[in-house]
Design an enzyme around this catalytic site. Structure first.
Site, PDB file in Angstrom:
ATOM      1  N   ARG A 164       0.760  -0.853   0.100  1.00 17.98           N
ATOM      2  CA  ARG A 164       0.270  -0.377   0.214  1.00 17.98           C
ATOM      3  C   ARG A 164       0.628   1.641  -0.052  1.00 17.98           C
ATOM      4  NH1 ARG A 164      -1.817  -3.695  -1.408  1.00 17.98           N
ATOM      5  NH2 ARG A 164      -4.612  -5.100  -0.135  1.00 17.98           N
ATOM      6  N   SER A 238     -11.543  -0.748   2.962  1.00 16.53           N
ATOM      7  CA  SER A 238     -10.099  -1.050   4.380  1.00 16.53           C
ATOM      8  C   SER A 238     -10.159   0.198   4.785  1.00 16.53           C
ATOM      9  CB  SER A 238      -9.551  -2.105   3.800  1.00 16.53           C
ATOM     10  OG  SER A 238     -10.303  -3.125   3.373  1.00 16.53           O
ATOM     11  N   GLU A 334      -5.015   3.439   6.673  1.00 12.12           N
ATOM     12  CA  GLU A 334      -5.254   2.867   5.570  1.00 12.12           C
ATOM     13  C   GLU A 334      -5.536   4.214   4.875  1.00 12.12           C
ATOM     14  OE1 GLU A 334      -6.138   0.071   1.618  1.00 12.12           O
ATOM     15  OE2 GLU A 334      -5.873  -0.326   2.993  1.00 12.12           O
TER      16      GLU A 334
END
Length: 338
Positions: A164, A238, A334
């Site tokens: 990520r 998420s 995130e």
């Protein structure tokens, strides 16, 4: 010259549906629009925020600057033997791009079905799901350098992809605007069905020899069953990354929690399932005011209607503290907090 609007509500432009305003707002539909905006003094004199689908942002206050909405469209493909180079504008909706590839039997992104957001954000975040990451299919991207107004090309090595992560979130954060992305896909599928519930869903559908359309449909079904639709309830998918810890740290966790959900990583570390950690701490489906976690997936924080960004952020702080206290593991968001 793209029109610059003042005092624009950003509620339609962020998937959390947080009701904040941008002082200035401009929408970019071509690279030429971006060149013209670059020449406007407002562009250089204001704090800037570049957005695509607004699916990875949590606004906690109004944005006192210029919000630039990237809406460059278009998809082209070039066949090179068994491989296919597919180039998409940064404003293409990610799932529309995936559907285009599936329909044309271009394999590689089928596991990434129904991820919210746009193509332009995909390399920044190195999006991933069900055993596949953007870096696995990335060829290059074109990016507008904010300092000079020049277009530059970034190849795989340039992007420094991590979990990520990319150079656009690190050393070059805020310095470039991605205008298009090229992917290297294949007409000879090598399916990845071992991660998560894909194999079980295919079996449930009676499919023994799946194609990429079958995998895409299975992934979409799994996501819909677990995740809320941002068009009906505000969320950013998420909210936390799956934590990756060292082996000695994992030994401490598994000693106390033998059933902890985990996956080995290529570099010898261990990835834990953030959703499982959060659920074990009792947060799944919990609601506080108008914010909370989704009833089917504790990893997803939601806006039930009128939550503020600050309320969502404070709720996430409680979850982080709870997981740290229970497992000794620190969750990392995130979603970008603004």
């Amino acid at each position: 010259m793209p029109q610059i609007l003042e005092n624009v509500s950003l509620k339609p432009y962020n998937s959390f549906a947080i009701d904040v305003n941008a002082h200035y707002f401009a929408e970019i539909e071509t690279e030429n629009d971006l060149n013209e905006l670059f020449q406007n003094p407002l562009f250089s004199n204001q704090k800037r925020l570049i957005i695509g689908g607004g699916s990875n942002i949590l606004f906690t206050q109004d944005f006192d600057g210029l919000v630039v909405k990237m809406s460059i469209k278009g998809i082209e493909s070039k066949i090179e033997g068994d491989q296919v180079l597919v180039t998409a504008g940064s404003g293409e909706v990610w799932n529309d791009f995936v559907n285009y590839c599936v329909i044309n039997n271009f394999a590689g992104v089928e596991n990434l079905s129904l991820i919210p957001g746009t193509v332009g954000a995909s390399p920044i975040q190195n999006i991933g799901a069900y055993g596949v990451e953007l870096k696995d299919v990335f060829e290059s991207c074109a990016a507008f350098e904010i300092k000079t107004g020049q277009l530059k090309t970034f190849n795989f090595e340039d992007c420094q992809f991590g979990y990520r992560e990319s150079i656009f979130k690190g050393a070059f954060k805020g310095q470039y605007i991605i205008t298009k992305v090229t992917f290297r896909l294949s007409s000879q599928p090598q399916l990845n069905t071992s991660y998560g519930a894909i194999e079980a869903e295919l079996l449930n559908r009676g499919i023994e020899s799946p194609g990429i359309a079958d995998v895409s449909a299975a992934v979409a079904h799994i996501r819909v069953s677990k995740l809320p639709d941002p068009s009906t309830i505000g969320n950013a998918g998420s909210f936390f990354k799956n934590p990756i810890i060292e082996k000695h740290e994992f030994a401490d966790v598994v000693a106390q929690h033998p059933d902890v959900v985990h996956y080995p990583t290529a570099d010898g570390r261990v990835k834990l399932a953030a959703g499982w950690l959060i659920e074990q701490c009792g947060w799944k489906g919990k609601r506080v005011g108008d914010t909370g976690t989704w009833k089917n997936q504790a990893l997803v924080l939601v806006n039930h209607g009128h939550a503020s960004g600050t309320e969502v952020y404070q709720f996430s702080e409680q979850i982080i503290d709870s997981v740290k206290s229970t497992f000794g593991v620190t969750l990392e968001r995130e979603v970008n907090i603004l």
